[in-house]
Scaffold this active site. Structure first.
Site: not given
Length: 472
Positions: A72, A192
């Site tokens: 990420g 998200d």
């Protein structure tokens, strides 16, 4: 006005005119920090001082590092073996350098606290939050193996709309709704939600992943994070994945976010199931960010092969995707309920509305449609000697027009709306597919319809003779 880099990227993207060439053609779904048609989108978290491309080594005697699962903007997820409990686990580690950033450390700790309090079958459980011997912060979680919903959609392509595949995808979607309903009951929104953050295992388990930017919308009885969240989410900061974000989230209005913000993202996920792509185009995102009237989201049926998108599912997705939060589903449970109602029977039944006083069907006309009343009341009647003879009053759940469809004969009565009415329309082809009118079962159904029609005509003849011999 100075536009952020990601907004400029959207401008470049719109100039490429990189649209699907055929209905249903799939564009790659944008992911946090990845590229979409050559343009970099907003990262899931603000840019970090860390470099996630460098694989950190977990300095621990307990865990044996196996390899990298994913990366990420500020963290790396590795596969490891827990020597104490003898099981495979997933460990999320702050990327080298990110641990020096107080904002990233705070966000990482908040993810651990939030996820640790969400014990639900469709939310990945957290085992441990700790620091290794090199002061690297890590989060040990259950190792979930399978494929993401995005992987599944990409693999299925247009076949995702085949009834058997669509039914399975909707089951996954319902489980995600259950997880989000639970999180909302604990005062947490995800922020998200998207197909890449939904994991499907080979044994039917479904998990909502990556709670790294989850936000509390209600204080926790165990931990008051109001002041901490104000630090993590500065006013106006854009946090999420742009093409799945509700307008209030896209505009950085953090204090206005609530369960309906996740409803929007769930609607976006359902939209991608139907169309193969996210709902928000670069033009829409840019307009919303600049607080200008945005273009309408394209109807799902325009982006898929003809007659493949169920009308009711398209309606559900677009309602969840309303720009105005008040027009969306008030809760994820309401959204889940409509999807389940669709699963239980209204597979592809378009809705039609009739104003009070409207004639819905007329006696003597060919009968190629039947109707199920969803809202309002109707009256079935016949005209005898110039007068209306009411046969029955019908309400939600009642069906009319089916006899003419099954018997292939003209309608034996008229139906009008007593109030404003909403009905589901069932075509003769739909009934034929559902019942199998060309099979032995269909033969029974047709025989019953014709027998009912014969009895009805005899009764009508008797009633007419009675009225003629005994006029009022």
């Amino acid at each position: 006005m100075i536009m952020p880099r990601w907004v400029e990227s959207f401008t470049l993207l719109s100039a490429t005119n990189d649209e699907p060439k055929e209905p249903g053609e799939r564009l790659p779904a944008p992911q946090s920090g990845t590229s979409y048609a050559g343009a970099t989108l907003l990262s899931t978290v603000p840019e970090s001082k860390g470099d996630a491309r460098k694989t950190p080594t977990l300095d621990s005697e307990r865990f044996v590092q196996r390899g990298v699962i994913g990366r990420g903007g500020s963290s790396v997820v590795i596969r490891a073996f827990d020597k104490d409990i003898l099981r495979e686990v997933a460990i999320k580690i702050l990327a080298p350098g990110a641990g020096e950033d107080g904002l990233e450390v705070g966000r990482f700790a908040e993810e651990a606290r939030i996820t640790g309090q969400l014990e639900h079958p469709n939310i990945v459980p957290v085992y441990e939050y700790g620091v290794d011997r090199q002061a690297q912060r890590f989060l040990c979680m259950k190792l979930v193996e399978g494929k993401t919903l995005d992987d599944a959609l990409h693999g299925l392509q247009a076949a995702r709309l085949d009834p058997e595949h669509l039914a399975e995808l909707l089951q996954v979607f319902v489980k995600v709704c259950e997880a989000m309903s639970f999180a909302h009951s604990r005062g947490v929104i995800h922020r998200d939600l998207k197909p890449t953050n939904i994991m499907m295992s080979e044994f039917g388990q479904v998990y909502v992943l990556d709670w790294g930017i989850a936000r509390r919308i209600q204080p926790s009885a165990l931990y008051d994070s109001t002041s901490k969240q104000n630090e993590l989410d500065p006013p106006g900061a854009l946090i999420g994945t742009a093409c799945y974000m509700a307008p209030e989230q896209l505009q950085g209005r953090h204090d206005e976010l609530d369960a309906r913000t996740d409803v929007f993202a769930l609607g976006a996920t359902l939209y991608q199931v139907l169309t193969g792509r996210p709902p928000l185009s670069p033009e829409i995102v840019r307009a919303l960010w600049m607080r200008r009237p945005p273009p309408a989201i394209k109807a799902p049926e325009l982006l898929a092969p003809p007659d493949r998108v169920p009308a009711e599912l398209a309606r559900i997705a677009l309602r969840a995707l309303s720009y105005d939060p008040e027009a969306r589903y008030a809760s994820v449970l309401d959204l889940k309920r409509d999807v389940e109602l669709f699963q239980r029977g209204s597979w592809d039944l378009p809705r039609r509305a009739f104003a009070a006083g409207s004639i819905i069907v007329t006696e003597g006309e060919p009968g190629d449609e039947a109707f199920v009343i969803v809202e309002g009341q109707c009256s079935a009647y016949r005209v005898e000697d110039g007068e209306e003879l009411e046969l029955r009053t019908m309400g939600p759940g009642d069906v009319f027009g089916e006899t003419a469809v099954f018997s292939d004969k003209p309608r034996s009565a008229s139906v009008k709306a007593l109030t404003d009415v909403v009905v589901l329309t069932v075509t003769s082809q739909t009934l034929s597919n559902a019942v199998g009118l060309h099979s032995w079962m269909g033969a029974f159904v047709k025989a019953l319809a014709n027998r009912f029609r014969d009895v009805d005509e005899r009764l009508r003849s008797i009633e007419h003779s009675r009225r003629s011999s005994n006029p009022p």
